[in-house]
Design an enzyme around this catalytic site. Sequence first.
Site, PDB file in Angstrom:
ATOM      1  N   GLU A   1       0.815  -1.214   0.000  1.00 20.32           N
ATOM      2  CA  GLU A   1       0.000   0.000   0.000  1.00 20.32           C
ATOM      3  C   GLU A   1       0.849   1.265   0.000  1.00 20.32           C
ATOM      4  OE1 GLU A   1       1.390   0.168   3.923  1.00 20.32           O
ATOM      5  OE2 GLU A   1       0.617  -1.548   2.810  1.00 20.32           O
TER       6      GLU A   1
ATOM      7  N   ASP B   1       7.613  -6.104   5.803  1.00 14.58           N
ATOM      8  CA  ASP B   1       6.244  -5.645   6.072  1.00 14.58           C
ATOM      9  C   ASP B   1       5.300  -6.629   5.378  1.00 14.58           C
ATOM     10  OD1 ASP B   1       3.942  -4.273   6.592  1.00 14.58           O
ATOM     11  OD2 ASP B   1       4.390  -2.573   5.288  1.00 14.58           O
TER      12      ASP B   1
ATOM     13  N   ASP C   1       8.482 -11.685  -5.934  1.00 22.39           N
ATOM     14  CA  ASP C   1       8.593 -12.381  -4.654  1.00 22.39           C
ATOM     15  C   ASP C   1       9.726 -11.748  -3.851  1.00 22.39           C
ATOM     16  OD1 ASP C   1       9.934 -14.456  -2.866  1.00 22.39           O
ATOM     17  OD2 ASP C   1       8.094 -15.507  -3.392  1.00 22.39           O
ATOM     18  N   ALA C   2       9.427 -11.289  -2.649  1.00 25.15           N
ATOM     19  CA  ALA C   2      10.398 -10.534  -1.858  1.00 25.15           C
ATOM     20  C   ALA C   2      11.640 -11.352  -1.533  1.00 25.15           C
ATOM     21  CB  ALA C   2       9.754 -10.029  -0.577  1.00 25.15           C
TER      22      ALA C   2
ATOM     23  N   ASP D   1       6.685  -6.178  -3.712  1.00 24.46           N
ATOM     24  CA  ASP D   1       5.415  -6.773  -3.289  1.00 24.46           C
ATOM     25  C   ASP D   1       4.928  -7.699  -4.395  1.00 24.46           C
ATOM     26  OD1 ASP D   1       3.153  -5.960  -0.984  1.00 24.46           O
ATOM     27  OD2 ASP D   1       2.334  -6.915  -2.778  1.00 24.46           O
TER      28      ASP D   1
END
Length: 230
Positions: A20, A90, A71-72, A40
């Site tokens: 976000e 996060d 993919d982080a 993200d």
Amino acid sequence: HPAMLMHTRPTTVYIGGGGEGSTAREVLRHASVERCVMVDIDADVVRFCRDHLTENAAAFADPRLDLRIDDARAVLEKSPDVKYDVIIMDLDDPLEGGPCYQLYTAESYTMVKARLNPGGIIVTQSSGAGVKSHKLVWSPVHATLRSVFGAVRAYKQAVYSFFDEWGWNVAAADEAHLPRLAPDEVDARIAARISGELRFLDGESYQGLFCLSKQHRATLAAETKVLSSE
């Protein structure tokens, strides 16, 4: 902000998740930051928030932000030579079988440790930290980080939209890189580094984040569960 303020001068930051844009917004308020990579996996969430969350519009438009839909963990694995001063996870909670579980494991944290510059810090959200919930995720994540890093500190704060206290864990190679900042030092660093006014955090409230109850401290000290890929 606690991890950013503990670091002597964070210039490169990695955010796993945070679709976000709010974590990126706060990171980019630090004048020392030269590059912030945010990864993200959910393109729809990122697109919707970029288009409609006006309070994060400036962050999404900031040239220092390197936004990737991926993919982080994979991004970090594929770039072993790229190092960061602060890594912020996060993420969603580590539900078994869920997309984020592997990012909370000892194997993942070992890889993350290798992606930190000397003096680097990692902080991760660690789910509920209330009296009834803190043993489910918060304390196992603390123990998992402790199995990899030389210094780990847990903190918590009431997040009313989550109907609970929420927990985080911050870790570094040794205690010297997780300084126990006095209130006046926190205030001085906020004034020198961060643009605009922080509505919650100052030197006094910073101390409260790390002031854990007797029960919470006992749980962390006794926790032996380490999350693993197996």
